[in-house]
Design an enzyme around this catalytic site. Structure first.
Site, short mmCIF file in Angstrom:
data_model
loop_
_atom_site.label_atom_id
_atom_site.label_comp_id
_atom_site.label_asym_id
_atom_site.label_seq_id
_atom_site.Cartn_x
_atom_site.Cartn_y
_atom_site.Cartn_z
N SER A 147 0.84 -1.21 0.00
CA SER A 147 0.00 0.00 0.00
C SER A 147 0.87 1.26 0.00
CB SER A 147 -0.92 0.00 1.23
OG SER A 147 -0.18 -0.23 2.41
N GLU A 177 -0.32 -12.34 -2.16
CA GLU A 177 -1.76 -12.26 -2.44
C GLU A 177 -2.16 -13.32 -3.45
OE1 GLU A 177 -2.81 -8.38 -3.89
OE2 GLU A 177 -1.91 -7.36 -2.18
N GLU A 209 -9.20 -9.73 3.31
CA GLU A 209 -9.55 -8.32 3.04
C GLU A 209 -10.92 -8.25 2.38
OE1 GLU A 209 -6.54 -5.92 1.16
OE2 GLU A 209 -7.95 -4.26 0.84
O1 KIV Z 1 -0.50 -3.41 1.53
C1 KIV Z 1 -1.21 -3.34 2.54
O2 KIV Z 1 -1.19 -2.38 3.30
C2 KIV Z 1 -2.11 -4.45 2.81
C3 KIV Z 1 -3.23 -4.20 3.77
C4 KIV Z 1 -4.33 -3.48 3.07
C5 KIV Z 1 -3.70 -5.43 4.39
O3 KIV Z 1 -1.98 -5.50 2.24
#
Ligand code: KIV
EC number: 2.1.2.11
Length: 264
Positions: free
Chosen positions: A46, A114, A181
């Protein structure tokens, strides 16, 4: 407080105590979060959106992740550091091994990837090589172009069953943790009960073993000016960031966050 390990997290699950997880990308936040009692700091991809200003996580590189993981390690005071393998970093088993090794050598204690059941081979190969893995299921932002947007996953029966089967298969393959998520709370509860490893949720209701948020979101910071429905702004009622992070730790531990209004 002793350093947080996978053993600590498994015990928390067994004892029914919630696990607090929050993203961290630099040394100062890592220091504040770990001192406040955050048990797992996620160096999330993120960072591509909240630090770099991209409109997705796809442009983030393994070198970006290693740089921020090193910074978080310097500020950490005992939390477990989990680092994201970014887009295309685990497309082959060789890539997964090489890139996970880079993140572990940068200071991560665990990597997150993921996907779904197809990750089983990656997960077992990494764990055989001493790299604990968290499998991120449900809304997987690296596949936003396949999903057609940032949408709740598992609302339909067949999709919900597939997610449950994937969770069980990934645990069997050696995943040490799962992250869900944006899935309906009822499904998150079913998955949490079906596996022995800790399940961390974001937009997955209060029944998972722990919670994670993006730190910018829970401080009310957003480029668009909008926060997702599952986020609470913990700055409200606080005078500083350390206070907001402590309030988040308390709210997760006391199962006050997430509330019904944050669930799907
Ligand atoms: O990249 C991230 O911050 C995440 C969270 C949204 C769980 O994968």
């Amino acid at each position: 407080m002793p350093d947080v390990t996978l053993t600590t997290l498994n015990k928390l699950k067994q004892n029914g105590e919630k696990i607090v997880c929050l993203t961290a990308y630099d040394a100062t936040f890592a220091h504040v979060e770990s001192v406040a009692g955050v048990e797992v700091m996620l160096v999330g991809d993120s960072l591509g959106m909240v630090l770099q200003g991209h409109d997705s996580t796809l442009p983030v590189s393994v070198d970006d992740m290693a740089y921020h993981t090193q910074a978080v390690k310097r500020g950490n005071r005992g939390a477990l550091i989990m680092a994201d393998l970014p887009f295309m970093a685990y497309a082959t088993l060789q890539d997964a091994l090489r890139n996970s090794a880079q993140l572990m050598q940068a200071g991560a204690h665990m990597v997150k990837l993921e996907g779904a059941g197809w990750l089983a081979e990656n997960v077992s190969m990494l764990s055989r090589n001493g790299i604990p893995v968290c499998a991120h299921l449900g809304l997987t932002p690296q596949t936003v172009n396949i999903l057609g947007g940032y949408k709740v996953q598992g609302r339909e029966e067949a999709q919900a069953k597939a997610l449950l089967d994937d969770a069980v298969a990934l645990e069997a393959a050696g995943a040490s943790m799962l992250l869900l998520e944006c899935v309906p709370s009822a499904l998150a509860n079913q998955i949490t009960a079906a596996v022995k490893v800790p399940v961390i949720g974001i937009g997955a209701g209060s029944g998972t073993d722990g919670q994670v948020l993006v730190v910018h979101d829970m401080l009310g910071l957003s480029i668009s000016g909008r926060l997702p429905r599952f986020v609470k702004n913990f700055m409200i009622g606080q005078t500083d960031i350390a206070g907001a992070i402590s309030a988040y730790v308390t709210a997760v531990k006391q199962v006050e966050f997430p509330a019904a209004e944050h669930e799907f």
